[in-house]
Design a protein around this motif. Structure first.
Motif, PDB file in Angstrom:
ATOM      1  N   ALA A 103       0.823  -1.220   0.000  1.00  0.00           N
ATOM      2  CA  ALA A 103       0.000   0.000   0.000  1.00  0.00           C
ATOM      3  C   ALA A 103       0.851   1.261   0.000  1.00  0.00           C
ATOM      4  O   ALA A 103       0.327   2.358   0.165  1.00  0.00           O
ATOM      5  CB  ALA A 103      -0.920   0.002   1.225  1.00  0.00           C
ATOM      6  N   GLN A 192      -5.686  -2.350  -0.452  1.00  0.00           N
ATOM      7  CA  GLN A 192      -6.602  -1.447   0.246  1.00  0.00           C
ATOM      8  C   GLN A 192      -6.844  -1.896   1.676  1.00  0.00           C
ATOM      9  O   GLN A 192      -7.048  -1.073   2.573  1.00  0.00           O
ATOM     10  CB  GLN A 192      -7.921  -1.357  -0.516  1.00  0.00           C
ATOM     11  CG  GLN A 192      -7.820  -0.626  -1.841  1.00  0.00           C
ATOM     12  CD  GLN A 192      -9.180  -0.425  -2.491  1.00  0.00           C
ATOM     13  OE1 GLN A 192     -10.120  -1.166  -2.272  1.00  0.00           O
ATOM     14  NE2 GLN A 192      -9.277   0.609  -3.316  1.00  0.00           N
ATOM     15  N   ALA A 195      -4.245  -0.433   3.873  1.00  0.00           N
ATOM     16  CA  ALA A 195      -4.564   0.952   4.230  1.00  0.00           C
ATOM     17  C   ALA A 195      -5.610   0.991   5.339  1.00  0.00           C
ATOM     18  O   ALA A 195      -5.539   1.823   6.254  1.00  0.00           O
ATOM     19  CB  ALA A 195      -5.058   1.711   2.999  1.00  0.00           C
ATOM     20  N   TRP A 196      -6.591   0.089   5.277  1.00  0.00           N
ATOM     21  CA  TRP A 196      -7.648   0.004   6.286  1.00  0.00           C
ATOM     22  C   TRP A 196      -7.064  -0.288   7.671  1.00  0.00           C
ATOM     23  O   TRP A 196      -7.450   0.332   8.668  1.00  0.00           O
ATOM     24  CB  TRP A 196      -8.618  -1.100   5.869  1.00  0.00           C
ATOM     25  CG  TRP A 196      -9.865  -1.245   6.675  1.00  0.00           C
ATOM     26  CD1 TRP A 196     -10.231  -2.339   7.416  1.00  0.00           C
ATOM     27  CD2 TRP A 196     -10.951  -0.310   6.791  1.00  0.00           C
ATOM     28  NE1 TRP A 196     -11.466  -2.147   7.984  1.00  0.00           N
ATOM     29  CE2 TRP A 196     -11.925  -0.908   7.619  1.00  0.00           C
ATOM     30  CE3 TRP A 196     -11.176   0.952   6.266  1.00  0.00           C
ATOM     31  CZ2 TRP A 196     -13.118  -0.269   7.931  1.00  0.00           C
ATOM     32  CZ3 TRP A 196     -12.352   1.598   6.597  1.00  0.00           C
ATOM     33  CH2 TRP A 196     -13.311   0.982   7.417  1.00  0.00           C
ATOM     34  N   SER A 199      -4.826   2.692   8.973  1.00  0.00           N
ATOM     35  CA  SER A 199      -5.610   3.862   9.378  1.00  0.00           C
ATOM     36  C   SER A 199      -6.553   3.557  10.534  1.00  0.00           C
ATOM     37  O   SER A 199      -7.317   4.424  10.947  1.00  0.00           O
ATOM     38  CB  SER A 199      -6.430   4.379   8.186  1.00  0.00           C
ATOM     39  OG  SER A 199      -7.453   3.454   7.835  1.00  0.00           O
ATOM     40  N   THR A 203      -9.815   4.675   6.433  1.00  0.00           N
ATOM     41  CA  THR A 203      -9.827   4.763   4.974  1.00  0.00           C
ATOM     42  C   THR A 203      -9.206   3.522   4.347  1.00  0.00           C
ATOM     43  O   THR A 203      -8.346   2.880   4.959  1.00  0.00           O
ATOM     44  CB  THR A 203      -9.055   6.006   4.479  1.00  0.00           C
ATOM     45  OG1 THR A 203      -9.117   6.074   3.048  1.00  0.00           O
ATOM     46  CG2 THR A 203      -7.592   5.946   4.899  1.00  0.00           C
ATOM     47  N   LYS A 204      -9.655   3.216   3.134  1.00  0.00           N
ATOM     48  CA  LYS A 204      -9.035   2.164   2.340  1.00  0.00           C
ATOM     49  C   LYS A 204      -8.213   2.751   1.201  1.00  0.00           C
ATOM     50  O   LYS A 204      -7.701   2.012   0.357  1.00  0.00           O
ATOM     51  CB  LYS A 204     -10.116   1.232   1.771  1.00  0.00           C
ATOM     52  CG  LYS A 204     -10.816   0.395   2.829  1.00  0.00           C
ATOM     53  CD  LYS A 204     -11.945  -0.414   2.236  1.00  0.00           C
ATOM     54  CE  LYS A 204     -11.446  -1.459   1.259  1.00  0.00           C
ATOM     55  NZ  LYS A 204     -12.556  -2.237   0.652  1.00  0.00           N
ATOM     56  N   SER A 205      -8.046   4.051   1.195  1.00  0.00           N
ATOM     57  CA  SER A 205      -7.297   4.718   0.132  1.00  0.00           C
ATOM     58  C   SER A 205      -5.800   4.643   0.403  1.00  0.00           C
ATOM     59  O   SER A 205      -5.312   5.171   1.416  1.00  0.00           O
ATOM     60  CB  SER A 205      -7.714   6.182   0.013  1.00  0.00           C
ATOM     61  OG  SER A 205      -6.837   6.879  -0.841  1.00  0.00           O
ATOM     62  N   VAL A 206      -5.064   4.019  -0.512  1.00  0.00           N
ATOM     63  CA  VAL A 206      -3.613   3.927  -0.338  1.00  0.00           C
ATOM     64  C   VAL A 206      -2.952   5.284  -0.568  1.00  0.00           C
ATOM     65  O   VAL A 206      -1.790   5.481  -0.186  1.00  0.00           O
ATOM     66  CB  VAL A 206      -3.018   2.871  -1.282  1.00  0.00           C
ATOM     67  CG1 VAL A 206      -3.574   1.495  -0.961  1.00  0.00           C
ATOM     68  CG2 VAL A 206      -3.270   3.220  -2.753  1.00  0.00           C
ATOM     69  N   ALA A 207      -3.658   6.216  -1.187  1.00  0.00           N
ATOM     70  CA  ALA A 207      -3.114   7.556  -1.410  1.00  0.00           C
ATOM     71  C   ALA A 207      -3.294   8.443  -0.184  1.00  0.00           C
ATOM     72  O   ALA A 207      -2.459   9.303   0.111  1.00  0.00           O
ATOM     73  CB  ALA A 207      -3.785   8.204  -2.618  1.00  0.00           C
ATOM     74  N   GLU A 208      -4.391   8.243   0.556  1.00  0.00           N
ATOM     75  CA  GLU A 208      -4.718   9.120   1.677  1.00  0.00           C
ATOM     76  C   GLU A 208      -4.203   8.632   3.020  1.00  0.00           C
ATOM     77  O   GLU A 208      -3.990   9.436   3.929  1.00  0.00           O
ATOM     78  CB  GLU A 208      -6.239   9.283   1.764  1.00  0.00           C
ATOM     79  CG  GLU A 208      -6.877   9.951   0.564  1.00  0.00           C
ATOM     80  CD  GLU A 208      -8.396   9.971   0.653  1.00  0.00           C
ATOM     81  OE1 GLU A 208      -8.918   9.544   1.703  1.00  0.00           O
ATOM     82  OE2 GLU A 208      -9.047  10.409  -0.318  1.00  0.00           O
ATOM     83  N   VAL A 209      -3.999   7.332   3.161  1.00  0.00           N
ATOM     84  CA  VAL A 209      -3.753   6.758   4.478  1.00  0.00           C
ATOM     85  C   VAL A 209      -2.525   7.349   5.171  1.00  0.00           C
ATOM     86  O   VAL A 209      -2.554   7.607   6.382  1.00  0.00           O
ATOM     87  CB  VAL A 209      -3.624   5.215   4.389  1.00  0.00           C
ATOM     88  CG1 VAL A 209      -2.479   4.793   3.472  1.00  0.00           C
ATOM     89  CG2 VAL A 209      -3.437   4.596   5.773  1.00  0.00           C
TER      90      VAL A 209
END
Length: 328
Positions: A103, A192, A195-196, A199, A203-209
């Motif tokens: 991720a 994803q 990322a979950w 975080s 979130t499951k977003s690999v960009a946002e985590v």
């Protein structure tokens, strides 16, 4: 990857929390009968034969379609378990080496690149390799979790009948150490899903985590909860072997890890992942190798052993154990 920083000569082990370990078949619990404690088998020898010996000592045969969960190692990292070391055991169980994409970018974030890394590191030469989230993910329920209610794992994982968790025990930049619990939590999670977990369910977003990470204990507890989804799914169709060598403070996921500062310890195995990880940590602390201070600092500065406390609370295993020395 943007890492989040918060913060041999072994005859006996003095546990800092609860247990005293020594000699073969020594009781490690305070006034707890030996028969109630999970066994952790140990050998100082690190070889294909020794790996087979600890597997046989467990007394649980890997049957059916067997997933062998390892880390294939980030390109640039050479501390991963050597294919020559694990080949005999992988072939013995007819196993498929399994992984999921990362991720954090790097050389294993996409399936094609991940398979290339596995090939370059020699794993495709000894067994079939599957990136389990190549075709998506599925959710496994988590009973009793306070951060996560579901664990998102590679879709291909459900095709397997048995899981052989073959871990490289070492340090980790975020978790303090990586062992059996991390291998089934982060390792079996989809990209994803990773990322979950990181975080703590935000979130499951690999960009946002990586821009909004939770408190450290929440992350460690989320790892334990994800690991529980795997142990509940498998029941008795799982076993755990950890090789404590190349003891860098950094994980196999780091492209340019710190060189190990202490010598190898050996191979440990158990049917209890909590007991196994605890025994590995105990052996680092009890080692007479002065270089252990670096790994101990990494574990303690990340509050790494909290995952063991919480996993025990979740009913996943025991921090007390019986050490069985196979060399005696």
């Amino acid at each position: 990857m943007k890492f989040y920083f918060t913060g041999i000569m072994i005859a006996s082990i003095i546990s800092l929390s609860a247990a005293t370990v020594g000699g073969p078949s020594r009781n490690t619990g305070d006034d707890v009968p030996e028969t109630t404690l999970p066994k952790v088998y140990f050998t100082r020898e690190i070889s294909s034969d020794a790996l087979m010996a600890v597997y046989e000592a467990l007394g649980r045969e890997a049957t059916g379609k067997v997933a062998v969960k390892i880390s294939t190692g980030e390109p640039g990292n050479n501390n991963y378990l050597a294919p020559a070391l694990i080949e005999g055991l992988v072939r013995r169980v007819g196993g498929t080496i399994v992984e999921c994409n990362t991720a954090y970018g790097g050389g294993r974030a996409e399936t094609e690149a991940h398979l290339k890394a596995a090939e370059e590191h020699g794993f495709t030469a000894i067994a079939d390799v599957e990136i389990m989230d190549a075709d998506g993910e599925v959710a496994l329920p988590i009973e009793g979790g306070k951060h996560l209610k579901e664990d998102f794992v590679g879709k291909g994982y459900l095709d397997y009948d048995f899981t052989l968790v073959l871990s490289h025990f070492k340090g980790h930049p975020m978790g303090g150490f990586g062992g059996a619990l991390k291998n089934i939590a982060i390792g079996i999670a989809s990209s994803q899903g990773k990322a979950w977990i990181h975080s703590a369910g935000k979130t499951k977003s690999v960009a946002e985590v990586w821009n909004d990470l939770p408190p450290q204990d929440d992350f460690l507890e989320s790892m334990a909860e994800a690991a529980k989804a795997i142990t509940d799914h498998c029941g008795e169709r799982i076993l755990y072997i950890s090789v404590a060598n190349n003891l860098s403070v950094d994980c196999d996921c780091v492209a340019a890890p710190e060189d190990p500062k202490m010598g190898d310890i050996g191979i440990l195995a158990s049917l209890d992942p909590v007991a196994l990880d605890k025994a590995c940590v105990d052996m680092v602390r009890a080692s007479e190798d002065h270089g252990k201070i670096h790994l101990i600092e990494r574990i303690d500065s990340r509050h790494g052993t909290h995952i063991l406390d919480y996993a025990e609370q979740l009913g996943m295993g025991s921090r007390k154990y019986e050490l069985v020395d196979l060399d005696k």
